[in-house]
Design a protein around this motif. Structure first.
Motif, mmCIF file in Angstrom:
data_model
loop_
_atom_site.group_PDB
_atom_site.id
_atom_site.type_symbol
_atom_site.label_atom_id
_atom_site.label_comp_id
_atom_site.label_asym_id
_atom_site.label_seq_id
_atom_site.Cartn_x
_atom_site.Cartn_y
_atom_site.Cartn_z
ATOM 1 N N ARG A 181 0.731 -1.298 0.166
ATOM 2 C CA ARG A 181 -0.153 0.202 0.094
ATOM 3 C C ARG A 181 1.001 1.176 -0.111
ATOM 4 N NH1 ARG A 181 -5.307 0.377 3.704
ATOM 5 N NH2 ARG A 181 -5.636 -1.422 2.393
ATOM 6 N N GLU A 182 1.871 0.985 0.653
ATOM 7 C CA GLU A 182 2.852 2.419 0.695
ATOM 8 C C GLU A 182 3.444 2.622 -0.293
ATOM 9 O OE1 GLU A 182 4.668 2.687 5.172
ATOM 10 O OE2 GLU A 182 5.185 0.958 4.234
ATOM 11 N N GLN A 184 2.365 1.558 -3.539
ATOM 12 C CA GLN A 184 1.383 2.115 -4.514
ATOM 13 C C GLN A 184 1.101 3.407 -4.276
ATOM 14 O OE1 GLN A 184 -2.180 -0.062 -4.860
ATOM 15 N NE2 GLN A 184 -1.387 -2.097 -5.517
ATOM 16 N N SER A 185 1.004 4.137 -3.161
ATOM 17 C CA SER A 185 0.600 5.328 -2.814
ATOM 18 C C SER A 185 1.661 6.097 -3.362
ATOM 19 C CB SER A 185 0.472 5.535 -1.309
ATOM 20 O OG SER A 185 0.167 7.073 -1.003
ATOM 21 N N LYS A 188 1.573 5.947 -7.547
ATOM 22 C CA LYS A 188 0.522 6.672 -8.081
ATOM 23 C C LYS A 188 0.850 8.235 -8.105
ATOM 24 C CE LYS A 188 -3.200 3.571 -6.504
ATOM 25 N NZ LYS A 188 -4.328 3.283 -5.486
ATOM 26 N N ARG A 189 1.720 8.960 -7.598
ATOM 27 C CA ARG A 189 2.049 10.327 -7.572
ATOM 28 C C ARG A 189 2.684 10.455 -8.745
ATOM 29 N NH1 ARG A 189 5.086 11.343 -2.246
ATOM 30 N NH2 ARG A 189 5.902 12.883 -3.860
ATOM 31 N N SER A 209 -3.775 3.940 -13.454
ATOM 32 C CA SER A 209 -3.518 3.195 -12.221
ATOM 33 C C SER A 209 -5.023 2.375 -11.936
ATOM 34 C CB SER A 209 -3.416 4.204 -11.215
ATOM 35 O OG SER A 209 -4.306 5.500 -10.928
#
Length: 360
Positions: A181-182, A184-185, A188-189, A209
């Protein structure tokens, strides 16, 4: 015996086009002057001497380099280890040319020169190389400059670079064992990360995404290429485990195997109705190119892609996850896995993935 050696500028078919060739004169057999004209179109972009031989011939006569009736040999230097070529050029009274091929030995005999003279490349002579550079610049000071890109491409590239996530930031997250999750976050930026790694040609891409597929979605997807669209499906996992288990079996970690299985099922769904998927993918591409932020669409500098919606598409898949423990062992295992499943799935650890990034 060589009498002269110089770079000569001659006009092309257009009055605005100026070209260069190398002209050597020799006192050849029977004490007759012979001119050897060497093509330089691979050095100075322009018309070849074959296509402009009449203009070359008249230029040499008008400038007093040769007299009317002087024998002319057309010469192309070795290119990519090929042999040089020689052709004796004759002109009718009306000025129409005809060519007769010569061997290297025949050319040497007519010119009465050495093998070294005919084998040496023009650019190996500093005086001539400098003269070509000076004359080329005078003809067109920007002839060797890169092709000017459109303001849209330049501005888009500038915008992407201004918002780039640095390799250092991703590395720091990976080094501390970040979760899926970290990661991916962060990714995505900046979806240009996937364009940097997987676009072909470079900068021709649209990245997405959480791209919907069948009953689920793929973490990241890239549309790329020209003419025939290529689609790259990318699943990522965390950096909080090793890619390969440290046991007697040496299998991929469970989460990597699970991701590979998941993406294999997604690809299976695509291939069961490939034509429908192709049509839907091109509809999404068109909406993204029109400026719609569908599925987080992120356009590379070179958009629209210019792909043909009627042509077949190519599907590629990538799974990124885990850390490298033994690069040599894992490299072999990743290679065997990629070539052992159909369609192939590319497996990367975060270490190997980061090594491929060009940014700092």
């Amino acid at each position: 015996m060589k009498l002269s050696d110089q770079i000569v500028q001659f006009p092309g078919w257009s009055s605005h086009q100026q070209n260069l060739c190398r002209v050597r004169t020799f006192l050849g057999a029977s004490n007759a002057v012979v001119a050897l004209v060497t093509d330089l179109s691979n050095i100075h972009p322009g018309q070849s001497i074959t296509n402009a031989i009449e203009q070359v011939h008249s230029t040499l006569i008008n400038r007093g380099i040769v007299l009317p009736g002087t024998a002319l040999i057309e010469h192309y230097e070795e290119v990519n280890y090929g042999e040089p070529t020689f052709d004796l050029v004759s002109f009718t009274e009306s000025g129409s040319p005809s060519w007769r091929s010569l061997s290297l030995e025949q050319a040497m005999e007519i010119l009465q020169c050495t093998l070294a003279e005919l084998k040496a490349q023009t650019l190996s002579v500093p005086r001539l190389a400098e003269e070509i550079d000076r004359m080329s610049s005078a003809i067109d000071p920007f002839a060797k400059s890169p092709w000017l890109e459109s303001p849209e491409v330049v501005n888009r590239r500038s915008d992407i670079q201004a918002s780039m996530v640095s390799k250092k930031d991703i590395q720091a997250l990976v080094d501390r064992g970040a979760t899926e999750r970290e990661l991916q976050s962060l990714l995505k930026r900046d979806l240009s990360l996937f364009g940097e790694l997987y676009s072909s040609p470079h900068e021709h891409y649209i990245a997405f995404s959480e791209f919907p597929l069948a009953e689920g979605f793929v973490d990241f997807t890239l549309f790329t290429s020209t003419s025939r669209m290529e689609i790259v499906l990318i699943e990522i996992k965390g950096a909080d485990f090793f890619l390969v288990n440290d046991d007697a079996y040496g299998e991929f970690a469970q989460s990597v195997n699970r991701a590979a299985g998941q993406i294999r099922r997604r690809v299976g769904d695509i291939y069961r109705d490939l034509n429908s998927f192709r049509k839907q993918a091109h509809k999404i591409r068109a909406r993204a190119e029109a400026g719609e932020k569908i599925h987080g669409a992120f356009l590379g500098p070179q958009c629209p892609l210019g792909v043909d919606p009627n042509k077949d598409i190519t599907i590629r898949t990538v799974v990124v996850g885990g850390r490298t423990r033994n690069d040599l062992v894992e490299s072999r295992k990743r290679h065997d896995f990629e070539h052992g499943v159909s369609p192939p799935i590319k497996i990367e650890s975060w270490d190997t993935w980061l090594r491929k990034l060009r940014r700092q």
